[in-house]
Write a protein that holds these residues in place. Structure first.
Motif, PDB file in Angstrom:
ATOM      1  N   VAL A 253      14.964  21.155 -71.723  1.00  0.00           N
ATOM      2  CA  VAL A 253      14.770  22.477 -71.137  1.00  0.00           C
ATOM      3  C   VAL A 253      14.736  23.536 -72.236  1.00  0.00           C
ATOM      4  O   VAL A 253      13.895  24.436 -72.242  1.00  0.00           O
ATOM      5  CB  VAL A 253      15.885  22.793 -70.121  1.00  0.00           C
ATOM      6  N   ARG A 254      15.656  23.415 -73.179  1.00  0.00           N
ATOM      7  CA  ARG A 254      15.698  24.380 -74.283  1.00  0.00           C
ATOM      8  C   ARG A 254      14.395  24.351 -75.083  1.00  0.00           C
ATOM      9  O   ARG A 254      13.874  25.385 -75.500  1.00  0.00           O
ATOM     10  CB  ARG A 254      16.892  24.047 -75.181  1.00  0.00           C
ATOM     11  N   ASP A 255      13.844  23.142 -75.273  1.00  0.00           N
ATOM     12  CA  ASP A 255      12.584  23.024 -76.005  1.00  0.00           C
ATOM     13  C   ASP A 255      11.443  23.683 -75.226  1.00  0.00           C
ATOM     14  O   ASP A 255      10.580  24.350 -75.807  1.00  0.00           O
ATOM     15  CB  ASP A 255      12.274  21.544 -76.251  1.00  0.00           C
ATOM     16  N   ARG A 256      11.428  23.517 -73.889  1.00  0.00           N
ATOM     17  CA  ARG A 256      10.380  24.144 -73.076  1.00  0.00           C
ATOM     18  C   ARG A 256      10.494  25.678 -73.154  1.00  0.00           C
ATOM     19  O   ARG A 256       9.481  26.373 -73.198  1.00  0.00           O
ATOM     20  CB  ARG A 256      10.491  23.719 -71.603  1.00  0.00           C
ATOM     21  N   ILE A 257      11.711  26.182 -73.145  1.00  0.00           N
ATOM     22  CA  ILE A 257      11.902  27.628 -73.237  1.00  0.00           C
ATOM     23  C   ILE A 257      11.349  28.147 -74.559  1.00  0.00           C
ATOM     24  O   ILE A 257      10.678  29.179 -74.612  1.00  0.00           O
ATOM     25  CB  ILE A 257      13.385  27.997 -73.086  1.00  0.00           C
ATOM     26  N   LYS A 258      11.602  27.414 -75.633  1.00  0.00           N
ATOM     27  CA  LYS A 258      11.099  27.826 -76.942  1.00  0.00           C
ATOM     28  C   LYS A 258       9.569  27.820 -76.957  1.00  0.00           C
ATOM     29  O   LYS A 258       8.934  28.721 -77.523  1.00  0.00           O
ATOM     30  CB  LYS A 258      11.647  26.900 -78.030  1.00  0.00           C
ATOM     31  N   GLN A 259       8.960  26.808 -76.324  1.00  0.00           N
ATOM     32  CA  GLN A 259       7.499  26.775 -76.229  1.00  0.00           C
ATOM     33  C   GLN A 259       6.977  27.978 -75.454  1.00  0.00           C
ATOM     34  O   GLN A 259       5.984  28.618 -75.833  1.00  0.00           O
ATOM     35  CB  GLN A 259       7.036  25.485 -75.546  1.00  0.00           C
ATOM     36  N   ALA A 260       7.661  28.286 -74.359  1.00  0.00           N
ATOM     37  CA  ALA A 260       7.236  29.413 -73.528  1.00  0.00           C
ATOM     38  C   ALA A 260       7.384  30.725 -74.289  1.00  0.00           C
ATOM     39  O   ALA A 260       6.527  31.616 -74.198  1.00  0.00           O
ATOM     40  CB  ALA A 260       8.066  29.453 -72.242  1.00  0.00           C
ATOM     41  N   GLN A 261       8.461  30.862 -75.045  1.00  0.00           N
ATOM     42  CA  GLN A 261       8.660  32.070 -75.839  1.00  0.00           C
ATOM     43  C   GLN A 261       7.545  32.238 -76.870  1.00  0.00           C
ATOM     44  O   GLN A 261       7.033  33.341 -77.072  1.00  0.00           O
ATOM     45  CB  GLN A 261      10.021  32.020 -76.540  1.00  0.00           C
ATOM     46  N   ALA A 262       7.175  31.136 -77.517  1.00  0.00           N
ATOM     47  CA  ALA A 262       6.119  31.204 -78.528  1.00  0.00           C
ATOM     48  C   ALA A 262       4.794  31.602 -77.899  1.00  0.00           C
ATOM     49  O   ALA A 262       4.041  32.425 -78.448  1.00  0.00           O
ATOM     50  CB  ALA A 262       5.993  29.858 -79.244  1.00  0.00           C
ATOM     51  N   ARG A 263       4.472  31.033 -76.723  1.00  0.00           N
ATOM     52  CA  ARG A 263       3.214  31.365 -76.060  1.00  0.00           C
ATOM     53  C   ARG A 263       3.207  32.823 -75.615  1.00  0.00           C
ATOM     54  O   ARG A 263       2.202  33.535 -75.784  1.00  0.00           O
ATOM     55  CB  ARG A 263       2.998  30.435 -74.863  1.00  0.00           C
TER      56      ARG A 263
ATOM     57  N   PHE B 193       0.509  26.886 -69.833  1.00  0.00           N
ATOM     58  CA  PHE B 193       1.825  26.655 -70.424  1.00  0.00           C
ATOM     59  C   PHE B 193       2.883  26.393 -69.350  1.00  0.00           C
ATOM     60  O   PHE B 193       3.868  25.710 -69.597  1.00  0.00           O
ATOM     61  CB  PHE B 193       2.197  27.836 -71.328  1.00  0.00           C
ATOM     62  N   LEU B 194       2.670  26.894 -68.131  1.00  0.00           N
ATOM     63  CA  LEU B 194       3.651  26.641 -67.079  1.00  0.00           C
ATOM     64  C   LEU B 194       3.718  25.165 -66.710  1.00  0.00           C
ATOM     65  O   LEU B 194       4.750  24.680 -66.253  1.00  0.00           O
ATOM     66  CB  LEU B 194       3.305  27.454 -65.833  1.00  0.00           C
ATOM     67  N   ASP B 195       2.623  24.443 -66.913  1.00  0.00           N
ATOM     68  CA  ASP B 195       2.606  23.034 -66.536  1.00  0.00           C
ATOM     69  C   ASP B 195       3.641  22.215 -67.304  1.00  0.00           C
ATOM     70  O   ASP B 195       4.068  21.162 -66.833  1.00  0.00           O
ATOM     71  CB  ASP B 195       1.219  22.435 -66.774  1.00  0.00           C
ATOM     72  N   VAL B 196       4.026  22.655 -68.500  1.00  0.00           N
ATOM     73  CA  VAL B 196       4.973  21.849 -69.278  1.00  0.00           C
ATOM     74  C   VAL B 196       6.321  21.744 -68.591  1.00  0.00           C
ATOM     75  O   VAL B 196       7.101  20.833 -68.883  1.00  0.00           O
ATOM     76  CB  VAL B 196       5.162  22.423 -70.707  1.00  0.00           C
ATOM     77  N   TRP B 197       6.597  22.666 -67.661  1.00  0.00           N
ATOM     78  CA  TRP B 197       7.908  22.601 -66.997  1.00  0.00           C
ATOM     79  C   TRP B 197       8.024  21.408 -66.061  1.00  0.00           C
ATOM     80  O   TRP B 197       9.117  21.057 -65.626  1.00  0.00           O
ATOM     81  CB  TRP B 197       8.155  23.887 -66.214  1.00  0.00           C
ATOM     82  N   PHE B 198       6.916  20.771 -65.742  1.00  0.00           N
ATOM     83  CA  PHE B 198       6.951  19.657 -64.796  1.00  0.00           C
ATOM     84  C   PHE B 198       6.752  18.314 -65.482  1.00  0.00           C
ATOM     85  O   PHE B 198       6.412  17.335 -64.841  1.00  0.00           O
ATOM     86  CB  PHE B 198       5.862  19.856 -63.731  1.00  0.00           C
ATOM     87  N   ASP B 199       6.941  18.285 -66.775  1.00  0.00           N
ATOM     88  CA  ASP B 199       6.638  17.072 -67.535  1.00  0.00           C
ATOM     89  C   ASP B 199       7.929  16.442 -68.063  1.00  0.00           C
ATOM     90  O   ASP B 199       8.377  16.737 -69.163  1.00  0.00           O
ATOM     91  CB  ASP B 199       5.694  17.400 -68.693  1.00  0.00           C
ATOM     92  N   ASN B 200       8.535  15.588 -67.251  1.00  0.00           N
ATOM     93  CA  ASN B 200       9.658  14.750 -67.694  1.00  0.00           C
ATOM     94  C   ASN B 200      10.806  15.536 -68.322  1.00  0.00           C
ATOM     95  O   ASN B 200      11.179  15.331 -69.476  1.00  0.00           O
ATOM     96  CB  ASN B 200       9.160  13.690 -68.700  1.00  0.00           C
ATOM     97  N   ILE B 201      11.350  16.488 -67.582  1.00  0.00           N
ATOM     98  CA  ILE B 201      12.519  17.222 -68.073  1.00  0.00           C
ATOM     99  C   ILE B 201      13.780  16.539 -67.530  1.00  0.00           C
ATOM    100  O   ILE B 201      14.040  16.565 -66.331  1.00  0.00           O
ATOM    101  CB  ILE B 201      12.472  18.691 -67.617  1.00  0.00           C
ATOM    102  N   PHE B 202      14.556  15.937 -68.426  1.00  0.00           N
ATOM    103  CA  PHE B 202      15.753  15.219 -68.004  1.00  0.00           C
ATOM    104  C   PHE B 202      17.027  15.790 -68.611  1.00  0.00           C
ATOM    105  O   PHE B 202      18.113  15.562 -68.107  1.00  0.00           O
ATOM    106  CB  PHE B 202      15.648  13.735 -68.393  1.00  0.00           C
ATOM    107  N   THR B 203      16.933  16.502 -69.714  1.00  0.00           N
ATOM    108  CA  THR B 203      18.133  16.943 -70.427  1.00  0.00           C
ATOM    109  C   THR B 203      18.063  18.435 -70.705  1.00  0.00           C
ATOM    110  O   THR B 203      17.006  19.058 -70.667  1.00  0.00           O
ATOM    111  CB  THR B 203      18.257  16.216 -71.779  1.00  0.00           C
TER     112      THR B 203
END
Length: 315
Positions: A265-275, A251-261
């Motif tokens: 970032v907020r969406d990645r945090i929500k994914q991390a919270q769910a995991r 799940f940490l890998d998603v932080w390096f996938d095309n984060i521009f806005t």
């Protein structure tokens, strides 16, 4: 030599023999995991070297740099390449840390195996002695007393393994709780940034929380791996021994996938919270199963003790 002394030695020998079998199985598994980890380090080293060369290529006088400058995109390209190189360096550092942790555990298991090297021989010797003792006595209680001693040794070894798994589950739960707190904090600041234009101060706080969350996720990952190892040590027959807790590395890998806005970032945090929540629920479920398994083993030990007492005091 009395039955009591032989009982004690047989129980101890059975426990040591079981522990050596468990350690040998873990040693083989660690060797396999370490091979995989080293392969990942080599792969990520290649990726990092390639990304680093891309940065150098754009920062030196090359045709690519000239074209990028003419198109007005050189600074953006350098920033993007540096970000990708930093991401590759982060992944590589994590992979090296995981491999180092496996090596440390392998060293510990290897030392324990060396200490238990003579356990199979001692166990076989006590069994031979048991056979001779039974052949020399006509007391029908002797055979059952020695059988109870052996069963007690195995049950005590399993009880020890369950307790070790419980400690690992508690450590994993604590690490996941800290991770979830940090992700909640980062999520709150991300929402503030996105909808209220938080500015430089709130962004700095959010980034600090994300850095802390990444460190906490790495620790939780290690705790989950340790719990999985302890669960593997518990003999078959129980649900807890067959489950594997999801790890957080992927799940940490998603932080390096095309984060521009900020929204991304907020969406990645929500994914991390769910995991993290999912892992936490799994650990809690395993803890409950371990509690039930320990209660069963304690009941079994009490049953063995009662039967031994009855055998010794009966007519």
């Amino acid at each position: 030599m009395g039955h009591g002394d032989m009982e004690a030695r047989l129980a101890a020998a059975a426990e040591a023999h079981r522990e050596r079998q468990t350690a040998a199985a873990r040693h083989r598994e660690l060797l396999r995991l370490l091979d995989d980890a080293d392969a990942q380090v080599r792969e990520l080293s290649t990726v990092y070297d390639r990304e680093a060369r891309d940065v150098v290529r754009l920062e030196t006088v090359t045709l690519t740099r000239v074209i990028a400058a003419l198109r007005g995109t050189r600074h953006d390209a350098i920033a993007r390449e540096k970000a990708e190189a930093d991401a590759a360096a982060y992944r590589l550092a994590r992979a090296r840390a995981d491999a180092d942790a496996l090596r440390r555990e392998l060293d510990g298991v290897g030392a324990r195996l060396a200490a238990l090297q003579d356990a199979p021989g001692r166990y076989a010797a006590v069994l031979d002695e048991k056979e001779s003792a039974l052949a020399a006595t006509g007391d029908p209680r002797a055979r059952r007393l020695l059988e109870l001693a052996e069963e007690r040794g195995v049950a005590e070894a399993e009880t020890k393994e369950i307790r070790e798994a419980q400690h690992a589950a508690e450590a994993a739960s604590t690490a996941l709780l800290q991770l979830r707190k940090l992700l909640d904090s980062a999520g709150s600041w991300s929402t503030y940034d996105t909808f209220f234009g938080g500015g430089v101060i709130s962004s700095a706080i959010k980034h600090d929380r994300l850095d802390e969350a990444a460190t906490a996720a790495a620790l939780a990952d290690q705790r989950i791996a340790a719990l999985n190892a302890e669960l593997a040590d518990i003999p078959g027959g129980g649900t807890a021994a067959t489950l594997t807790i999801d790890r957080l590395t992927r799940f940490l890998d998603v932080w390096f996938d095309n984060i521009f806005t900020d929204l991304a970032v907020r969406d990645r945090i929500k994914q991390a919270q769910a995991r993290a929540e999912h892992c936490d629920q799994q650990v809690a479920g395993i803890g409950q199963q371990l509690d039930r398994r320990l209660a069963q083993m304690r009941a079994r030990l009490a049953q063995l003790a009662a039967e031994r007492e009855q055998t010794l005091t009966g007519p």
